[in-house]
Design a protein around this motif. Structure first.
Motif, PDB file in Angstrom:
ATOM      1  N   TYR A 176       1.203   3.304   2.691  1.00 52.33           N
ATOM      2  CA  TYR A 176       0.379   3.006   3.860  1.00 52.33           C
ATOM      3  C   TYR A 176      -0.935   2.338   3.506  1.00 52.33           C
ATOM      4  O   TYR A 176      -1.599   1.775   4.377  1.00 52.33           O
ATOM      5  CB  TYR A 176       0.044   4.297   4.626  1.00 52.33           C
ATOM      6  N   LEU A 177      -1.284   2.433   2.250  1.00 54.30           N
ATOM      7  CA  LEU A 177      -2.591   1.912   1.873  1.00 54.30           C
ATOM      8  C   LEU A 177      -2.689   0.409   2.031  1.00 54.30           C
ATOM      9  O   LEU A 177      -3.773  -0.129   2.206  1.00 54.30           O
ATOM     10  CB  LEU A 177      -2.912   2.286   0.427  1.00 54.30           C
ATOM     11  N   VAL A 178      -1.612  -0.296   1.927  1.00 59.81           N
ATOM     12  CA  VAL A 178      -1.709  -1.752   1.936  1.00 59.81           C
ATOM     13  C   VAL A 178      -1.240  -2.379   3.239  1.00 59.81           C
ATOM     14  O   VAL A 178      -1.336  -3.592   3.398  1.00 59.81           O
ATOM     15  CB  VAL A 178      -0.886  -2.371   0.789  1.00 59.81           C
ATOM     16  N   ILE A 179      -0.747  -1.587   4.159  1.00 64.71           N
ATOM     17  CA  ILE A 179      -0.200  -2.211   5.376  1.00 64.71           C
ATOM     18  C   ILE A 179      -1.349  -2.541   6.315  1.00 64.71           C
ATOM     19  O   ILE A 179      -2.126  -1.656   6.692  1.00 64.71           O
ATOM     20  CB  ILE A 179       0.792  -1.266   6.066  1.00 64.71           C
TER      21      ILE A 179
ATOM     22  N   GLU B  31      -6.752  -1.191   1.788  1.00 62.30           N
ATOM     23  CA  GLU B  31      -7.111  -2.035   0.662  1.00 62.30           C
ATOM     24  C   GLU B  31      -6.117  -3.163   0.593  1.00 62.30           C
ATOM     25  O   GLU B  31      -4.926  -2.934   0.391  1.00 62.30           O
ATOM     26  CB  GLU B  31      -7.087  -1.215  -0.632  1.00 62.30           C
ATOM     27  N   ASP B  32      -6.593  -4.337   0.770  1.00 67.97           N
ATOM     28  CA  ASP B  32      -5.674  -5.450   0.749  1.00 67.97           C
ATOM     29  C   ASP B  32      -5.495  -5.923  -0.674  1.00 67.97           C
ATOM     30  O   ASP B  32      -6.240  -6.761  -1.181  1.00 67.97           O
ATOM     31  CB  ASP B  32      -6.205  -6.582   1.628  1.00 67.97           C
ATOM     32  N   LEU B  33      -4.502  -5.362  -1.314  1.00 69.09           N
ATOM     33  CA  LEU B  33      -4.275  -5.726  -2.707  1.00 69.09           C
ATOM     34  C   LEU B  33      -3.694  -7.128  -2.804  1.00 69.09           C
ATOM     35  O   LEU B  33      -2.915  -7.544  -1.956  1.00 69.09           O
ATOM     36  CB  LEU B  33      -3.293  -4.740  -3.347  1.00 69.09           C
ATOM     37  N   ASP B  34      -4.080  -7.811  -3.851  1.00 69.62           N
ATOM     38  CA  ASP B  34      -3.518  -9.151  -4.042  1.00 69.62           C
ATOM     39  C   ASP B  34      -2.042  -9.100  -4.386  1.00 69.62           C
ATOM     40  O   ASP B  34      -1.328 -10.071  -4.164  1.00 69.62           O
ATOM     41  CB  ASP B  34      -4.264  -9.876  -5.165  1.00 69.62           C
TER      42      ASP B  34
ATOM     43  N   LEU C  86       1.375 -12.841  -2.468  1.00 71.08           N
ATOM     44  CA  LEU C  86       1.953 -11.501  -2.439  1.00 71.08           C
ATOM     45  C   LEU C  86       1.139 -10.571  -1.549  1.00 71.08           C
ATOM     46  O   LEU C  86       1.587  -9.493  -1.203  1.00 71.08           O
ATOM     47  CB  LEU C  86       1.996 -10.902  -3.851  1.00 71.08           C
ATOM     48  N   SER C  87      -0.048 -10.998  -1.175  1.00 68.73           N
ATOM     49  CA  SER C  87      -0.905 -10.122  -0.384  1.00 68.73           C
ATOM     50  C   SER C  87      -0.371 -10.024   1.024  1.00 68.73           C
ATOM     51  O   SER C  87       0.006 -11.021   1.643  1.00 68.73           O
ATOM     52  CB  SER C  87      -2.327 -10.670  -0.373  1.00 68.73           C
ATOM     53  N   LEU C  88      -0.364  -8.820   1.565  1.00 70.62           N
ATOM     54  CA  LEU C  88       0.237  -8.615   2.880  1.00 70.62           C
ATOM     55  C   LEU C  88      -0.571  -9.309   3.965  1.00 70.62           C
ATOM     56  O   LEU C  88      -0.022  -9.896   4.902  1.00 70.62           O
ATOM     57  CB  LEU C  88       0.367  -7.121   3.173  1.00 70.62           C
ATOM     58  N   VAL C  89      -1.865  -9.235   3.849  1.00 73.49           N
ATOM     59  CA  VAL C  89      -2.668  -9.937   4.854  1.00 73.49           C
ATOM     60  C   VAL C  89      -2.389 -11.422   4.781  1.00 73.49           C
ATOM     61  O   VAL C  89      -2.248 -12.105   5.812  1.00 73.49           O
ATOM     62  CB  VAL C  89      -4.170  -9.636   4.645  1.00 73.49           C
ATOM     63  N   GLY C  90      -2.257 -11.919   3.593  1.00 70.49           N
ATOM     64  CA  GLY C  90      -1.941 -13.332   3.436  1.00 70.49           C
ATOM     65  C   GLY C  90      -0.607 -13.686   4.051  1.00 70.49           C
ATOM     66  O   GLY C  90      -0.429 -14.716   4.683  1.00 70.49           O
ATOM     67  N   ILE C  91       0.355 -12.784   3.897  1.00 69.72           N
ATOM     68  CA  ILE C  91       1.667 -13.052   4.469  1.00 69.72           C
ATOM     69  C   ILE C  91       1.581 -13.103   5.986  1.00 69.72           C
ATOM     70  O   ILE C  91       2.166 -13.954   6.637  1.00 69.72           O
ATOM     71  CB  ILE C  91       2.668 -11.984   4.004  1.00 69.72           C
TER      72      ILE C  91
ATOM     73  N   PHE D   1       4.333  -6.479  -4.132  1.00 67.46           N
ATOM     74  CA  PHE D   1       4.814  -5.956  -5.404  1.00 67.46           C
ATOM     75  C   PHE D   1       4.509  -4.478  -5.519  1.00 67.46           C
ATOM     76  O   PHE D   1       5.349  -3.658  -5.874  1.00 67.46           O
ATOM     77  CB  PHE D   1       4.142  -6.752  -6.524  1.00 67.46           C
ATOM     78  N   TYR D   2       3.244  -4.158  -5.180  1.00 66.93           N
ATOM     79  CA  TYR D   2       2.817  -2.769  -5.203  1.00 66.93           C
ATOM     80  C   TYR D   2       3.681  -1.935  -4.282  1.00 66.93           C
ATOM     81  O   TYR D   2       4.152  -0.860  -4.634  1.00 66.93           O
ATOM     82  CB  TYR D   2       1.343  -2.715  -4.778  1.00 66.93           C
ATOM     83  N   LEU D   3       3.896  -2.445  -3.097  1.00 68.78           N
ATOM     84  CA  LEU D   3       4.686  -1.750  -2.083  1.00 68.78           C
ATOM     85  C   LEU D   3       6.053  -1.368  -2.619  1.00 68.78           C
ATOM     86  O   LEU D   3       6.493  -0.223  -2.570  1.00 68.78           O
ATOM     87  CB  LEU D   3       4.863  -2.717  -0.915  1.00 68.78           C
ATOM     88  N   LEU D   4       6.747  -2.359  -3.127  1.00 70.17           N
ATOM     89  CA  LEU D   4       8.113  -2.122  -3.561  1.00 70.17           C
ATOM     90  C   LEU D   4       8.157  -1.197  -4.769  1.00 70.17           C
ATOM     91  O   LEU D   4       9.024  -0.337  -4.870  1.00 70.17           O
ATOM     92  CB  LEU D   4       8.779  -3.470  -3.883  1.00 70.17           C
ATOM     93  N   ALA D   5       7.216  -1.382  -5.638  1.00 71.73           N
ATOM     94  CA  ALA D   5       7.216  -0.539  -6.832  1.00 71.73           C
ATOM     95  C   ALA D   5       6.978   0.915  -6.465  1.00 71.73           C
ATOM     96  O   ALA D   5       7.679   1.824  -6.918  1.00 71.73           O
ATOM     97  CB  ALA D   5       6.158  -1.036  -7.805  1.00 71.73           C
TER      98      ALA D   5
END
Lengths: 516, 333
Positions: free
Chosen positions: B97-100, B109-112, B173-178, B116-120
């Protein structure tokens, strides 16, 4: 005739086609169709009846609780007897009422003391409701009578009577339903028409038509075993011009077809009708087709000889025909409506079912009934039966003599060692009904010498008519005696010992057994 | 509104608290939705009594009930692993949930390396399930756990491939970017690519959550609850209700983000911008959750071998082809 596979599996081709279609890949379209179905239900109005806030309006014939109408109950106990669970408890007593008018007989009446149904046992099969001859039990739609205490589930007659207020009036019968025993009007009319047709088809006396009729009878005869649909064919096979409208009710031989179903039922009625075989009266149109059909179906011989018998048999069959007419008529209705051409290519295995004709039994009286009564009564009493049994047997013999039925001599001696069979002379120790009382184990008695047995047998034979039941000899002596008797008779050891023990117990208790 | 000047870590704390609130509430709501939606799809009503009005408090009552249940650990069980397994299952879901992103700024936190983080992280739950099954000292739990592990590994790949295709289309790969890259949602736009990816992702997600029709590991009528058979009380809630519902909301959110345009309006139409992004996001997530719920009463259970065959022989080749196609598209279009 070769069996046609198409008849056995008429839809084989379609089955394969559908199977093949089902096996083709659907590319997920079938899955989507399934999702469409569930989605449709999501938007449909829900039909759930939320019990207990909402209650369903149950059908009229729902089987809930069983209610009792006390005034109808005559305490015949049929319901209690027939209940498979034995959950109906009935107590009653007889009351004597004064005679209706002076000099009359006092009347007895059953009074219901207790009528309880144990609903913890009741399986709601409805046999009691069905079997009650006086319509005292009714189904109700109530089902909400759960209790915390199982004893509260036994409803006494007050509570059962209360349930009557929840019983619905009987539901309307469907359109065209037939009341039992009464042929419905349209069916009767149709039967009348069919009979006219039938009689018109075969003018009575002309041999040519009789000859013509016979091949059709013969065609009809092998089809006796099959039912109405096959019976329809002989009707159709008659050319239309033969169905001239003959108005007079002729004693013609009708087709086997209409008589078949009626006959099937008429033969069922036969045992009832047989009791009055000798009354003769003019044949009625109704009774006649069935009566003659019975003969002609079997043997396509001349109509002349059986005619007399037919005349005799018609009246008793009248009632049978009435009842049989109604069910037969709808089939006859279907027959003319089915179309004129039979279906010859549809082959059905022909089954020959020989139907026994009800032969009239000629009875003559050879002996005077009262004489017979006296004779048999004396015989039985002498043999040692109880007065009631002797009287009963004498009465039976008298009735048989009245009717001229040959009777076997009332049994006085019998080979098989059935305990209840009457024995001449030596009173047989009767078998005690129910579980015998447990007795202390006795050492096995050694084999009794035949000489002793022969002596003690007849010597110990006492007329069992006096009801004191064995006080004249001690139980042990009874044991010995019976054992000797049994062995002399040839019973196996175990049986002999058992019977001897039973006799001893009975002697000790002073009871009588059956036949004593 | 007064100016609240919070330091970074305070803001982070608030966000984490929000997430930790959303998850149980989402689980409760999701559980209730599951009861009612599934019921109505089956032409019945579902729970009507708890809470009075159409049983809204069903899952709440369920949760409270589980609170006072006895916590039983089988004697032969490995106690430490048994106790840790629910955590091992639940924590990765929370971390997802941290990156959605629920709105442009509403992301913890919008990780770059968002995807990748999500799936891992989400694939760490598999270890938790294995732990649960193995430590239970129960043959059937073990079988369920192994089935589950095999299934999760198999269906991880279609998810990864679909997500990779999206990343290629978006260029980041960033979700916000997507989300930002989706004027038209990817589920609609590159025809032939977006739809396939969407389908692949959805199927993979349903299998990842061990939901029908891929619920062999927890086939209720066969293996009770599979790896979670021995769990009672709150441990059960963590492995089952929170994990499954949390998973559903998480994957719904991810699917909404990757394929449905996230917090953007569905179509790039000016007037729709009025509606806040959160609403769009929630609507899309709920739509995805509804699809997951819809599938459940519709299809029968897939057998284990059919399950594996489907993944390895169909989905993964399709996924690989998808990657090729996406690559071609990105390079030449």
């Amino acid at each position: 005739m070769a069996v046609d596979e198409r008849r056995i599996e008429p839809h084989a081709d379609e089955h394969d086609a559908r199977l093949a279609a089902a096996r083709r890949p659907g590319f997920g379209l079938g899955l989507l169709k399934g999702m469409g179905v569930t989605l449709k239900h999501l938007f449909k109005r829900n039909t759930v009846i939320q019990y207990p806030d909402e209650k369903q309006d149950l059908p009229a014939r729902s089987r809930g609780v069983i209610a009792l109408k006390e005034e109808n109950c005559t305490v015949c106990m049929l319901c209690a007897r027939e209940c498979p669970d034995w959950c109906i408890y009935i107590d009653s007593h007889k009351e004597t009422l004064p005679p209706k008018r002076a000099g009359g007989r006092p009347r007895k009446r059953n009074v219901l003391d207790r009528f309880a149904i144990d609903y913890a046992l009741c399986m709601y099969c409805g046999i009691c409701v069905e079997v009650c001859p006086y319509d005292a039990l009714f189904w109700s739609r109530e089902f909400e009578y759960s209790e915390y205490d199982i004893r509260q589930l036994t409803h006494e007659k007050e509570r059962l009577s209360d349930w009557m207020s929840t019983v619905l009036p009987p539901p309307e019968l469907e359109l065209g339903a037939e009341m039992p025993g009464m042929p419905s009007a349209p069916a009767a009319r149709a039967q009348g028409a069919a009979t006219v047709e039938a009689t018109g088809a075969r003018p009575a006396t002309t041999t040519s038509s009789a000859a013509e009729a016979r091949p059709q009878q013969a065609a009809g005869a092998p089809k006796e075993g099959t039912f109405a649909t096959e019976a329809a064919r002989p009707v159709e096979s008659l050319p239309a011009d033969q169905q001239a409208s003959e108005t007079a009710p002729e004693r013609a031989t009708p087709e086997p077809a209409p008589g078949l179903e009626a006959e099937a039922k008429a033969t069922q009625m036969e045992p009832g009708a047989k009791t009055v075989p000798e009354q003769g009266s003019p044949a009625t149109e109704r009774g006649e087709p069935e009566a003659s059909a019975t003969d002609t179906d079997r043997a396509p011989s001349g109509d002349g000889a059986p005619a007399d018998e037919r005349a005799d048999r018609e009246p008793p069959k009248d009632g049978a025909a009435q009842a049989a007419g109604a069910p037969a008529a709808p089939e006859r209705d279907a027959a003319p409506a089915a179309g004129s051409a039979p279906a010859p290519d549809v082959q059905v295995p022909q089954v020959e079912v020989p139907i026994e004709p009800p032969r009239p039994v000629v009875l003559e009286r050879t002996e005077d009934p009262d004489e017979v009564y006296r004779t048999v009564l004396a015989e039985q009493l002498e043999k040692g039966s109880s007065p009631q049994v002797a009287e009963a047997r004498a009465k039976v013999a008298r009735v048989k003599a009245e009717r001229g039925i040959p009777r076997a001599p009332t049994p006085v001696e019998v080979d098989s060692p059935v305990p209840s069979a009457p024995t001449q002379g030596a009173p047989r120790e009767p078998v005690q009904a129910g579980a015998p009382r447990a007795e202390e184990p006795e050492p096995e008695q050694g084999p009794v010498a035949p000489a002793d047995a022969a002596e003690s047998g007849p010597a110990a034979a006492a007329p069992s008519a006096p009801a004191d039941g064995g006080e004249s000899e001690s139980p042990d002596a009874t044991y010995e005696r019976v054992l000797a008797e049994e062995r002399a008779k040839g019973s196996s050891d175990a049986v002999a010992v058992a019977r001897a023990k039973a006799a001893r117990v009975r002697a000790a208790k002073g009871t009588r057994g059956p036949g004593g | 509104m007064p100016d609240i000047d919070l330091t970074d870590w305070q803001i982070l704390l608030v966000k984490i608290l929000v997430i930790l609130t959303i998850i149980p509430v989402g689980a409760l709501a999701g559980g209730y939705a599951e009861h009612k939606v599934m019921a109505h799809l089956q032409h019945r009503l579902g729970p009507m009594y708890p809470g009075g009005f159409h049983g809204w408090a069903t899952t709440l009552a369920d949760g409270l009930k589980f609170l006072y249940k006895e916590d039983i650990i089988p004697t032969a069980a490995d106690r430490r692993v048994f106790a840790l397994a629910p955590a091992a299952i639940f924590v990765p879901i929370v971390l997802v949930y941290l990156v959605i992103p629920m709105d442009r700024a509403l992301v913890v936190e919008d990780l770059d390396v968002g995807i990748f983080y999500l799936l891992a992280i989400s694939s760490l739950s598999t270890i938790g399930i294995l732990m649960a099954g193995w430590s239970s000292a129960n043959k059937y739990a073990l079988i369920g756990a192994l089935r589950s592990a095999a299934q999760l590994i198999a269906y991880e790949l279609p998810i990864v491939l679909a997500a990779a295709s999206v990343a290629m289309l978006a260029g980041t790969l960033s979700l916000v970017g997507i989300v930002e890259a989706q004027d038209w949602p990817f589920a609609l736009w590159p025809i032939g690519i977006g739809q396939v990816a969407f389908l692949l992702f959805t199927i993979g997600a349903v299998a990842e959550m061990t939901r029908v029709p891929f619920d062999m590991p927890v086939a209720e009528s066969e293996i009770i609850t599979g790896p979670f058979t021995e769990y009672s009380g709150m441990r059960y809630i963590f492995t089952h209700m929170f994990a499954e519902m949390g998973h559903m909301v998480a994957f719904g959110g991810i699917a909404a983000t990757l394929f449905l345009g996230g917090y953007k309006p569905v179509v790039p139409w000016e007037p729709l911008e009025v509606v806040p992004g959160v609403v769009w996001f929630l609507a899309k997530t709920m739509l995805m959750i509804f699809v997951f719920l819809w599938i459940r009463p519709t299809f029968p259970r897939v057998r284990e071998d059919q399950l594996q065959k489907f993944a390895w022989k169909f989905l993964i080749p399709v996924g690989l082809a998808l990657i090729l196609g996406t690559g071609a598209w990105v390079l030449y279009v």
